[in-house]
Design a protein around this motif. Sequence first.
Motif, mmCIF file in Angstrom:
data_model
loop_
_atom_site.group_PDB
_atom_site.id
_atom_site.type_symbol
_atom_site.label_atom_id
_atom_site.label_comp_id
_atom_site.label_asym_id
_atom_site.label_seq_id
_atom_site.Cartn_x
_atom_site.Cartn_y
_atom_site.Cartn_z
ATOM 1 N N LYS A 17 -10.497 -8.287 4.864
ATOM 2 C CA LYS A 17 -9.163 -7.691 4.939
ATOM 3 C C LYS A 17 -8.174 -8.658 4.314
ATOM 4 O O LYS A 17 -8.226 -9.854 4.565
ATOM 5 C CB LYS A 17 -8.773 -7.421 6.395
ATOM 6 N N GLU A 19 -4.526 -10.092 4.143
ATOM 7 C CA GLU A 19 -3.384 -10.218 5.060
ATOM 8 C C GLU A 19 -2.214 -9.361 4.569
ATOM 9 O O GLU A 19 -1.743 -9.522 3.441
ATOM 10 C CB GLU A 19 -2.951 -11.694 5.143
ATOM 11 N N GLU A 20 -1.777 -8.423 5.418
ATOM 12 C CA GLU A 20 -0.680 -7.505 5.085
ATOM 13 C C GLU A 20 -0.929 -6.804 3.749
ATOM 14 O O GLU A 20 0.004 -6.521 2.989
ATOM 15 C CB GLU A 20 0.658 -8.255 5.053
ATOM 16 N N GLY A 21 -2.176 -6.539 3.459
ATOM 17 C CA GLY A 21 -2.525 -5.882 2.200
ATOM 18 C C GLY A 21 -3.691 -4.926 2.403
ATOM 19 O O GLY A 21 -4.004 -4.541 3.533
ATOM 20 N N THR A 23 -7.717 -3.352 2.174
ATOM 21 C CA THR A 23 -9.044 -3.766 2.633
ATOM 22 C C THR A 23 -9.993 -3.807 1.441
ATOM 23 O O THR A 23 -9.965 -2.917 0.595
ATOM 24 C CB THR A 23 -9.580 -2.756 3.674
ATOM 25 N N SER A 161 -6.096 0.839 0.938
ATOM 26 C CA SER A 161 -5.350 0.864 2.199
ATOM 27 C C SER A 161 -6.048 1.846 3.132
ATOM 28 O O SER A 161 -6.491 2.914 2.689
ATOM 29 C CB SER A 161 -3.913 1.313 1.955
#
Length: 465
Positions: A17, A19-21, A23, A161
């Motif tokens: 994953k 971070e704040e983005g 997969t 996403s």
Amino acid sequence: MSNTLFDKIWDAHIVQKVEEGPTQLYIDRLYCHEVTSPQAFAGLRERGLKCFRPEKIYCMPDHNTPTHDQDKPIEDPVSRTQVDTLAKNAADFGLTHFGMMDKRNGIIHVVGPERGLTLPGMTIVCGDSHTSTHGAMGAVAFGIGTSEVEMVMASQCILQSRPKTMRITVDGKLGKGVTAKDVALYIMSKITTSGATGYFIEYAGEAIRNLTMEGRLTLCNLSIEMGARGGMVAPDETTFEYIKGREYAPKGEEWDKALAYWKTLKSDDDAVFDHEVRFDAADIQPMITYGTNPGMGIAVSDTIPTTEGMNEVEKGSFDKSLQYMGFSAGEKLLGKPVDYVFLGACTNGRIEDFRAFASIVKGRRKADNIIAWLVPGSWMVDAQIREEGLDKVLEEAGFEIRQPGCSACLAMNDDKIPAGKYSVSTSNRNFEGRQGPGARTLLASPLTAAAAAVTGVITDPRDLM
């Protein structure tokens, strides 16, 4: 923690994953056709890359293939170039390629399931929006762009996403003459073509469980037309029975192992979806579209709605659509003459669709005013049609079976509906010009298409059953 079917498959394929983005998701199967792959192959060449896992990639032409004389060179230079380029790219990169006239060729979304390439629990992508079809097998399947095709070729992964989850439940039993196509058109008429935007749909309920595998493929095919990222049905005995013995399906001990895993693929009883919608199967009748998006549908015996309750923007769009179609608000479609009937596409080009069509036309004759294009979704479907004697039934009724391909679904080949002509089509889209510049498309099931083909007018198929 309780999980949905979608969650179980998605989570099992997460590589990492961001971070704040998005997969990084592992992809089990990439399907490639001739239209959305050339730039992806060119990108690999420019970067000096090979396909990371070539055995996971299957290529076949379908959009540009003519539906006659496939043993001869393609006349249209653009189509010929695209088909030839795919063959060369597949050879250069060591990929499996089912070319024209190969008995395994056909529309990619028909061939995948029927060959046992599409299996439960998989992640599946293709540079084609109707990749959602494969979700019917209990897979997470979705369409991607050409740059993403290149990404999967190079790494067997994709950045995505995570979509939200939606469950659409259809309770009860479907009535006479009501097919999976009618279920999809009915749902769209209720939730609109944007009603599932941002979601991955799971279809559930008695009516869905009672659909055949081919009916489920039709339903999931149309998920994209509701705005969804994809659609899926939990695998069950219907799924397992369909897969068993197919060319690429697991065999022997591998089958037993796979089956044990597939049986775990269902949403937990207390799984929570981001959105839930319910419908009653008893409310669904044979459907037909009257406008220029798949959500503009009515029961074939109903009247076109009026603009009552619409805002100015909605009215403008509605009026423009009816003007293009040559229809008026409040009028009935029953009895209106049509010019073309198209049976085929990745929506309704399977053997079951030909059986349904033949059941209506048997003992009747094609109407003189109708030009009918009956296009199998694959050479396997073509062989089944002949094995079951459906070709004789259809020929006696005045119909001709063409060769496999996407055909008049999107007019990227020779099969184009002329401007101003009406086509009752079993395909998936009725946008302006979709079946040819100026063509007017009415989406319907194979039964409703067959009824129009023998009467020459829009007809309730139940009247002929």
